[in-house]
Scaffold this active site. Structure first.
Site, short mmCIF file in Angstrom:
data_model
loop_
_atom_site.label_atom_id
_atom_site.label_comp_id
_atom_site.label_asym_id
_atom_site.label_seq_id
_atom_site.Cartn_x
_atom_site.Cartn_y
_atom_site.Cartn_z
CG HIS A 102 -71.52 -29.72 52.55
ND1 HIS A 102 -71.91 -28.30 52.17
CD2 HIS A 102 -72.52 -30.46 52.00
CE1 HIS A 102 -72.94 -28.42 51.40
NE2 HIS A 102 -73.25 -29.64 51.19
CB SER B 161 -76.22 -25.31 50.23
OG SER B 161 -75.08 -25.98 50.50
#
Ligand code: ADP
Length: 152
Positions: A18, A128
């Site tokens: 990210h 994640s």
């Protein structure tokens, strides 16, 4: 008109994947709003406050990057913020198929343009969900996330 992009996701937690997409988006937009979605049906490993703090700390030296939380449709948030763009990262063909349908729908319904950045080779394997698995099993997650992500 200022070019504003929303970068939506769960960020449970934010990863180096990210971070790479946001940093590379900085020169492209006047403002990037990282938007943490709240889904009442989902359970999260990190609280909303923690997820927000991790991102804010990572981007404290980036004046054009801010973080918000939101419920509901991402396009409604874009309208509220006056954002004309959605920023997304692409890791693989699965991401592509998923993103394609959403981006085409968003464009058709609202005119919002999605901008895709291809994952960097050194972060393309990071997700994640893998980070959460490593954390749950007591592994070393420090190479996968920014320094701001700390497990209590
Ligand atoms: P979700 O929307 O499934 O909750 P995330 O919060 O993990 O997804 O991700 C938000 C955005 O970040 C998505 O566009 C996703 O493709 C992108 N992204 C996640 N991990 C990476 C990575 N390692 N490299 C590039 N982009 C990524």
């Amino acid at each position: 008109m200022a070019k504003i992009a929303v970068f939506p996701g769960s960020f449970d937690p934010v990863t180096l994947g990210h971070v790479d997409i946001i940093r590379r988006g900085v020169p492209l937009f006047d403002k990037i709003v990282v938007a943490i979605g709240v889904n009442a049906q989902k359970t999260y490993t990190f609280s909303l406050e923690e997820r927000k703090r991790f991102i804010e700390e990572s981007f404290k030296d980036f004046p054009t990057v801010s973080v918000v939380t939101y419920e509901g449709m991402t396009v409604d948030l874009c309208r509220k913020l006056g954002a004309q763009f959605l920023l997304r990262g692409l890791r693989n063909a699965t991401d592509f198929e998923f993103e394609k349908a959403i981006a085409q729908t968003n464009h058709e319904l609202t005119g919002i343009e999605s901008v895709f950045l291809l994952t960097a080779p050194n972060t393309s394997y990071i997700s994640s969900s893998i980070v959460r698995d490593v954390i749950k099993n007591g592994g070393d997650y420090s190479l996968l996330v920014p320094d701001s992500v700390r497990v209590k």
